[in-house]
Design an enzyme around this catalytic site. Sequence first.
Site, mmCIF file in Angstrom:
data_model
loop_
_atom_site.group_PDB
_atom_site.id
_atom_site.type_symbol
_atom_site.label_atom_id
_atom_site.label_comp_id
_atom_site.label_asym_id
_atom_site.label_seq_id
_atom_site.Cartn_x
_atom_site.Cartn_y
_atom_site.Cartn_z
ATOM 1 C CG PHE A 297 -12.464 0.082 3.181
ATOM 2 C CD1 PHE A 297 -11.546 -0.607 3.961
ATOM 3 C CD2 PHE A 297 -12.407 -0.055 1.800
ATOM 4 C CE1 PHE A 297 -10.597 -1.427 3.381
ATOM 5 C CE2 PHE A 297 -11.461 -0.875 1.211
ATOM 6 C CZ PHE A 297 -10.549 -1.559 2.006
ATOM 7 C CB VAL A 298 -10.255 5.502 1.797
ATOM 8 C CG1 VAL A 298 -11.215 6.415 2.538
ATOM 9 C CG2 VAL A 298 -9.008 5.238 2.636
ATOM 10 C CG ASP B 67 -8.102 0.749 10.324
ATOM 11 O OD1 ASP B 67 -8.757 1.366 11.180
ATOM 12 O OD2 ASP B 67 -8.638 -0.084 9.569
ATOM 13 N NE ARG C 252 -2.353 -3.014 -3.807
ATOM 14 C CZ ARG C 252 -2.438 -3.191 -2.481
ATOM 15 N NH1 ARG C 252 -2.352 -2.155 -1.676
ATOM 16 N NH2 ARG C 252 -2.622 -4.395 -1.977
ATOM 17 N N GLY D 88 0.774 -1.239 0.000
ATOM 18 C CA GLY D 88 0.000 0.000 0.000
ATOM 19 C C GLY D 88 0.801 1.281 0.000
ATOM 20 C CG ASP E 181 -5.833 -3.475 -1.462
ATOM 21 O OD1 ASP E 181 -5.362 -3.013 -0.405
ATOM 22 O OD2 ASP E 181 -6.239 -4.641 -1.577
ATOM 23 C CE LYS F 208 -9.637 3.591 7.409
ATOM 24 N NZ LYS F 208 -10.307 2.298 7.266
HETATM 25 P P1 IMP Z 1 -3.904 -1.512 10.808
HETATM 26 O O1 IMP Z 1 -5.315 -1.826 11.191
HETATM 27 O O2 IMP Z 1 -3.486 -0.160 11.313
HETATM 28 O O3 IMP Z 1 -2.969 -2.604 11.227
HETATM 29 O O4 IMP Z 1 -3.865 -1.448 9.216
HETATM 30 C C1 IMP Z 1 -3.548 -2.592 8.484
HETATM 31 C C2 IMP Z 1 -3.654 -2.427 7.008
HETATM 32 O O5 IMP Z 1 -5.021 -2.464 6.686
HETATM 33 C C3 IMP Z 1 -3.158 -1.154 6.344
HETATM 34 O O6 IMP Z 1 -1.775 -1.153 6.093
HETATM 35 C C4 IMP Z 1 -3.921 -1.227 5.044
HETATM 36 O O7 IMP Z 1 -3.263 -2.089 4.124
HETATM 37 C C5 IMP Z 1 -5.227 -1.863 5.464
HETATM 38 N N1 IMP Z 1 -6.296 -0.854 5.615
HETATM 39 C C6 IMP Z 1 -6.765 -0.280 6.745
HETATM 40 N N2 IMP Z 1 -7.738 0.604 6.465
HETATM 41 C C7 IMP Z 1 -7.875 0.576 5.110
HETATM 42 C C8 IMP Z 1 -8.738 1.292 4.186
HETATM 43 O O8 IMP Z 1 -9.568 2.153 4.540
HETATM 44 N N3 IMP Z 1 -8.580 0.995 2.868
HETATM 45 C C9 IMP Z 1 -7.681 0.071 2.405
HETATM 46 N N4 IMP Z 1 -6.863 -0.596 3.230
HETATM 47 C C10 IMP Z 1 -6.968 -0.355 4.571
HETATM 48 MG MG MG Z 2 -0.971 -2.359 4.060
#
Ligand code: IMP
Ligand code: MG
Length: 193
Positions: A160-161, A111, A173, A52, A167, A139
């Site tokens: 969710f974006v 996130d 992407r 990403g 993606d 977020k």
């Molecule tokens: P985490 O929840 O902070 O561990 O995020 C993990 C991964 O989830 C990120 O690196 C993204 O690849 C994916 N992710 C989280 N939120 C989104 C979103 O809104 N769109 C797309 N991918 C997301």
């Molecule tokens: Mg990621």
Amino acid sequence: MPAIQYSPGVRHDLEEILLTETQIQRRLDELGKEMERDYAGRDLTMIAVLTGSVLFAADLLRRLPLQVRLDCLGISSYHGQTRSSGEVTVTKSLHLDVRDREVLVVDDILDTGLTLVRIREMLGKLGPRSLKFAVFLEKEVPHHENFRADYVAFRIPNKFVVGYGLDYLERYRNLPYVGTLKPSVYESHGSAL
Ligand code: IMP
Ligand code: MG
């Protein structure tokens, strides 16, 4: 250069544009200057978290007039769904040595914070001189792991974006902007993708 015309199947899947290409590029100018000041005279090792962060990392790199080494770390934490699975697996390990280096990890989005907490644990054990984190998006959710990024390009609502590296089922992407998808895209759940 003329604007790229995306096929309707890409552009028309978007409900709302949250960040335009111009907004993103302007903000990266600021972020690049901030990093340039912070790392002036230091040798930087940038670690781009796959997949990403590739657009964000590439756009940041070309703004940094510093000595930079680039490596990529493959992390999988999503498994094709729109919610964090809670599991993090390494799909590509580091190639460069980070011991005693100034390390800057670049990721697409903060996130739940789970991914970056795991990466901080992993890299911390390798003995970097400094370890900082830059995320393109953060977020507005209570981060249960209480992770704080050192650089955040944009804070966005808890939606969710896709786009600019992010993606849905590995698509979108390549969009140079960030937006939300129409509910119909989730309903068809990839059958048309
Ligand atoms: P985490 O929840 O902070 O561990 O995020 C993990 C991964 O989830 C990120 O690196 C993204 O690849 C994916 N992710 C989280 N939120 C989104 C979103 O809104 N769109 C797309 N991918 C997301
Ligand atoms: Mg990621």
